[in-house]
Every structure is written in structure tokens, then in C-alpha cells.
Write an enzyme that holds these catalytic residues in place. Structure first.
Site, PDB file in Angstrom:
ATOM      1  N   HIS A  36      -2.428   9.441  -8.703  1.00 26.77           N
ATOM      2  CA  HIS A  36      -3.063   8.098  -9.017  1.00 26.77           C
ATOM      3  C   HIS A  36      -1.411   8.629  -9.689  1.00 26.77           C
ATOM      4  CE1 HIS A  36      -6.968   8.383  -8.406  1.00 26.77           C
ATOM      5  NE2 HIS A  36      -6.221   6.673  -8.406  1.00 26.77           N
ATOM      6  N   MET A  94      -1.711  11.769  -1.716  1.00 28.26           N
ATOM      7  CA  MET A  94      -2.898  10.376  -1.052  1.00 28.26           C
ATOM      8  C   MET A  94      -2.289   9.863   0.179  1.00 28.26           C
ATOM      9  SD  MET A  94      -3.501   7.985  -4.441  1.00 28.26           S
ATOM     10  CE  MET A  94      -4.988   8.985  -5.487  1.00 28.26           C
ATOM     11  N   ASP A 152       0.010   3.702   1.106  1.00 22.70           N
ATOM     12  CA  ASP A 152      -0.243   5.191   2.670  1.00 22.70           C
ATOM     13  C   ASP A 152       0.603   4.261   3.713  1.00 22.70           C
ATOM     14  OD1 ASP A 152      -2.451   5.721   0.702  1.00 22.70           O
ATOM     15  OD2 ASP A 152      -4.151   4.298   1.679  1.00 22.70           O
ATOM     16  N   THR A 156       0.879  -1.236  -0.099  1.00 20.63           N
ATOM     17  CA  THR A 156      -0.122  -0.119  -0.204  1.00 20.63           C
ATOM     18  C   THR A 156       0.667   1.216  -0.105  1.00 20.63           C
ATOM     19  OG1 THR A 156      -1.376   1.557   0.817  1.00 20.63           O
ATOM     20  CG2 THR A 156      -0.386  -0.444   2.584  1.00 20.63           C
TER      21      THR A 156
HETATM   22  O1  F6P Z   1      -4.971   3.110  -0.161  1.00 19.52           O
HETATM   23  C1  F6P Z   1      -4.462   3.879  -1.276  1.00 19.52           C
HETATM   24  C2  F6P Z   1      -4.898   4.563  -2.466  1.00 19.52           C
HETATM   25  O2  F6P Z   1      -4.150   5.101  -3.776  1.00 19.52           O
HETATM   26  C3  F6P Z   1      -5.212   5.900  -1.116  1.00 19.52           C
HETATM   27  O3  F6P Z   1      -4.310   6.335  -1.228  1.00 19.52           O
HETATM   28  C4  F6P Z   1      -6.569   6.798  -1.990  1.00 19.52           C
HETATM   29  O4  F6P Z   1      -7.245   7.550  -1.100  1.00 19.52           O
HETATM   30  C5  F6P Z   1      -7.327   5.532  -2.550  1.00 19.52           C
HETATM   31  O5  F6P Z   1      -6.647   4.422  -2.378  1.00 19.52           O
HETATM   32  C6  F6P Z   1      -7.448   5.742  -3.873  1.00 19.52           C
HETATM   33  O6  F6P Z   1      -8.581   4.937  -4.213  1.00 19.52           O
HETATM   34  P1  F6P Z   1      -8.853   5.085  -5.937  1.00 19.52           P
HETATM   35  O7  F6P Z   1      -7.939   4.524  -6.795  1.00 19.52           O
HETATM   36  O8  F6P Z   1     -10.302   4.046  -5.625  1.00 19.52           O
HETATM   37  O9  F6P Z   1      -9.323   5.888  -6.327  1.00 19.52           O
END
Ligand code: F6P
Length: 366
Positions: free
Chosen positions: A284, A184, A142, A140
Site C-alpha cells: 500500500h 500491485m 492499476d 486507480t
Molecule cells: O485496485 C487497487 C489495489 O491497490 C490493487 O492493486 C490491489 O490488488 C488491491 O487494490 C488491494 O486492495 P486492499 O486495499 O483492499 O488491500
């Protein structure tokens, strides 16, 4: 020689850099043991298809070329909890039984699941219900999973955010601007704090530390008084507004995602400092691209250890990184502990020691 054992691997939850490096390490270690590896497509969702969607991972193709690639060659999803699966008629259905029986039909002796806290919780529940061995690999951007100092994907995300600050600094200086970079991280501020320090930010705002705009304004005033005409501010996506709410977007299809607090704070700083601000929401970009050397190393160590654990007959373990070593811990322990930024941890103290404003006070000098 026919394979001695067949195991399966899948990637689940949001993608990140380094997933393919884990897959390659698993396939390489399995080949050395004369095991066959199959890859299930799109997380557990591949097992909801009829027929189940999977691919044999041939060691001749899953090589160091694949290791360098971002994303996941298996596909992934962060939607559709199999225990409460959204059906076309709007109802939620428990489809765990379908996944378990599809997995059993594959004839695999164990599953390696690469995921974050949500995915590992679901996979662990499926494994317990289905009685099959599971090994988890933490990934992750995160870096919020417990019991591991590092998850695959975090280092690359930090490198991307740091590079963004490197690119924002000269344009900020050229235009006398305050640049806001929103990163993020969900409810954990690890990307913001780590990249903010590495990228020379003046202000770092974290979900763990409530901010007061007056402190930020006073800090920026001090910077200007010393003759610097620009400032860099990093904001983690789950930082709450002064009213205490996160900025959440309602997306088509009913999903909710964090994003936009950078713009709120950018306007607040512009007004409080009478300054020109510009906001970059990195999004992203932090998840894509080639994995960093550190992520490739972590992925390699995790993949090899995951296969070794299956060989040793260990189950329901998550591989983890601790004190320069790969270790393993019970999956339940890792997901029980959501790892946010420690308010008195090394990096927070480092930031304060560098005179970076964390929003809760005005850094003092001298
Ligand atoms: O958990 C990883 C993450 O990139 C977070 O940092 C972010 O809030 C979320 O996923 C974004 O999700 P998605 O790819 O569904 O937009």
C-alpha cells in the site's frame, strides 16, 4: 447569493494519490459557477447511515493545501456492494433503494463519483435505477480502466515503485544479490512494466505474459557472465505460478487479496541461479503519499471537466485522458473494456528492445 445548484461528490474503491486534488478541482470550478458541493463520506456507504453522512465542502477549506495530500478527505471503501450488501446475519441484501432515496433527500442535481471499474459500475447502476445524473472520474493505481490512457493515482504509484528500484539497486550490488520487487496492479501489469523500465529492471514479470523460470535463469546467467553481480526483478502481484495459479491470501473477514508471488519467484530464482535473493513486497506504499505533479494535473483537468459536463447537462459520462486532452466517454464503454498490458504494445516492445527479460524468452543481444 444562495447557490444556484447543489452537487455531490464521493470517492469509492481503493484510495490512491490524487483523490483530494480531484475534490479540490471540483469545488474550485463549482465555486466559480456559484454551485455548492457536498461530499458524501465513505463512498456510497455514507448514504446508508442514518442520518446520511456528508459534509459541505467549503471552498475556503478545500484548497491547494488539500490538493497536496494523499488519501481522501471523504473516506472510501472497497467493500459492500449495495446490490448484495453483507448483513450481520450473513445474508446479502439489496440496499440500493436506501442509497437512492438518501441521495434524493440531499437535494443534489448530480453526483460526481471518483472510482475504478467496480465502483463506477455500481454507481452507474444506482444512477440509472435512481434516475439521477452521474459523472465518473477514473482513479486507480492499476490503470486498468478502458477508454482513458491514464487514471488518477497511477503515475504516483509508478514513481513510488521506481524509487523502490532506485533504492534496491545499490544494496543489491553491495551484497551480490538478486532483488525481487513485488508491485500491485491486480490483473494488469501496468505498474510493473512502467516502473520496471523506468527503474532499470533486468526482469519484469506480468500477469499478461506467462514466464518460464529457465528463461529468467539464463538471462541472469548472461548478466553475471558479463561481470555484473546483481539483478533487479519486478513481479506484478497477479503473476501466476508455473502451475497456473495466482497467490491469493484469505484475510480475516472472508476477503481475498493478491500478494506473495514475489516470494515464490524469489525462491525459484535462488534455486535456479544458486543466488541469494531478497523480496520486497511494496504493497500500500504505492497508494499513499503526496500525488505526483502528473497526478495533480490529471486530477485538476478531470475535476474541472466533470463540473463542466454537469453544466452542459451531460450525464452518465466518464472523464478521460486521450492524446494530451481531457475528453469524456460513456461510463458503460469505459467499464466494459478492462485494459491490460498489450502484449505487442509500445512498452512491451521497449522493454524487449532494452534487453529486459519478460519471462517468456531469453533476450538476445547482437
Ligand atoms: O485496485 C487497487 C489495489 O491497490 C490493487 O492493486 C490491489 O490488488 C488491491 O487494490 C488491494 O486492495 P486492499 O486495499 O483492499 O488491500
Amino acid at each position: 447569493m444562495p447557490p444556484a445548484k447543489r452537487i455531490a461528490i464521493l470517492t469509492s474503491g481503493g484510495d490512491c494519490a490524487g483523490l483530494n486534488a480531484v475534490i479540490r478541482a471540483v469545488v474550485a470550478r463549482a465555486e466559480a459557477l456559484n454551485w455548492e458541493v457536498i461530499g458524501i463520506r465513505d463512498g456510497a456507504h455514507g448514504l446508508l447511515q442514518n442520518p446520511a453522512e456528508y459534509v459541505r465542502l467549503d471552498p475556503a477549506n478545500i484548497d491547494t493545501v488539500v490538493m497536496r495530500q494523499g488519501g481522501t478527505i471523504l473516506g472510501t471503501t472497497n467493500k459492500g456492494d449495495p446490490f448484495a450488501y453483507p448483513m450481520p446475519d450473513g445474508t446479502l441484501k439489496d440496499r440500493s433503494g436506501e442509497i437512492i432515496s438518501a441521495f434524493k433527500k440531499l437535494g443534489c442535481e448530480a453526483l460526481i463519483g471518483i472510482g475504478g471499474d467496480g465502483s463506477l459500475a455500481i454507481l452507474s447502476r444506482l444512477a440509472r435505477q435512481g434516475g439521477f445524473p452521474l459523472i465518473g472520474v477514473p482513479k486507480t493505481i492499476d490503470n486498468d480502466l478502458g477508454s482513458t490512457e491514464m487514471s488518477v493515482g497511477f503515475d504516483t504509484a509508478v514513481a513510488v515503485a521506481t524509487e523502490a528500484l532506485d533504492r534496491l539497486q545499490p544494496t543489491a550490488a553491495s551484497h551480490d544479490r538478486i532483488m525481487i520487487l513485488e508491485v500491485m496492479g491486480r490483473d494488469a501489469g501496468h505498474i510493473a512494466l512502467t516502473a520496471g523500465i523506468a527503474g532499470g529492471a533486468d526482469v519484469i514479470l506480468l500477469p499478461e505474459i506467462p514466464y518460464d523460470i529457465k528463461n529468467i535463469a539464463a538471462h541472469i546467467k548472461g548478466i553475471r557472465e558479463k561481470g555484473r553481480n546483481f539483478a533487479l526483478v519486478v513481479v506484478s502481484e497477479a503473476v501466476r505460478t508455473a502451475e497456473g495459479s495466482s497467490v491469493i491470501n484469505d484475510l480475516y473477514g472472508g476477503q481475498k487479496r493478491l500478494g506473495g508471488i514475489g516470494h515464490v519467484i524469489g525462491e525459484q530464482i535462488a534455486a535456479a541461479c544458486d543466488a541469494e535473493t531478497r523480496v520486497t513486497v511494496l504493497g500500500h506504499v504505492q497508494r499513499g503519499g503526496q500525488p505526483s505533479a502528473q497526478d495533480r494535473l490529471l486530477a485538476s483537468a478531470f475535476g474541472v471537466h466533470a463540473v463542466n459536463l454537469i453544466q452542459q447537462g451531460k450525464v452518465d459520462r466518464m472523464v478521460a485522458w486521450s492524446n494530451r486532452k481531457v475528453i469524456d466517454v460513456p461510463i458503460a464503454e469505459a467499464i466494459a473494456h478492462y485494459q491490460v498490458v498489450e502484449k505487442d504494445g509500445t512498452l512491451v516492445r521497449t522493454a524487449r528492445g532494452l534487453g529486459i527479460c519478460l519471462g517468456d524468452s531469453v533476450p538476445t543481444r547482437g
